[in-house]
Write a protein that holds these residues in place. Sequence first.
Motif: not given
Length: 263
Positions: A6-10, A37-41, A76-81
């Motif tokens: 999962v990627a948290l996108l700011g 991708i999780i779009h925080l906005n 999830k198995d990994g994380l991208i911030v």
Amino acid sequence: MEKQVVALLGGKRDGNTHNLLKFFESQLNQNGINLEIIHLNEKDLKDCKGCENCVLGDGCAINDDFRGITNLIEKKDGLIVASPVYNNNVSGKMKMFIDRTVKWAHSPILTGKPYIGLSTTSSSGLKMTLKYLTIVGVNWGAHPIGNIWASKRSTNMRKNKVVLSRFISAIKQDPKNHHPNLKQVIKFQTKKVLAKTVFPNDLVHWQKNEWLDKGYYYKSKINLFNRLIGAFFQWMFLKIMLKAIKNYKEEVGVKEYGKLIYK
């Protein structure tokens, strides 16, 4: 079975940071890794109230999308911030999310998960932003692999691809093959001492995970030097804390702890 990241996108959906994520998505897919991708906005995220209920009570009392996001990350198995540079740091929305994860800083739940900090800028501020994102990953108990970045001056693609390749390898390997660095080991020992001396809620979490007599969260390839330095730091810091809390024994673990009095 396909691995999940999962990627948290700011940043905004069509911005440089988002596009860099999408550029690498195909490489993740080619290696059997799905990227969400999780779009925080686009999420309902409210500001931290500073109530400290997450650490001293039974969890965050704010009712919004935060818990759903954190529950997803845990699976999830990994994380991208990922965040663009805003005034030499992450975006406001990303900072808002990170501020709400104080509980993770005390009682980590992302241990063993490979982690990448990702950022883009049209001018300056990359160094400070990426340093902050790395600190966040260590605080969460994740396993930072490195940082990916791009700017107007350089897209840094050669080095970015090396970091992504290491991230893919870490996703697929057993965490026992991870090599935690000295900063990770020291942070682990710091949290352990605080759980033993200051935060009773944290102690329950640490006891449950059987971390109190360990050199790190999980069995991994920590070199001898880092292991010895970590053990010495833990012994020294514990002595300091045990001595200090004698002066604050009525306050430890309650709301008044840490409150400053100005005279």
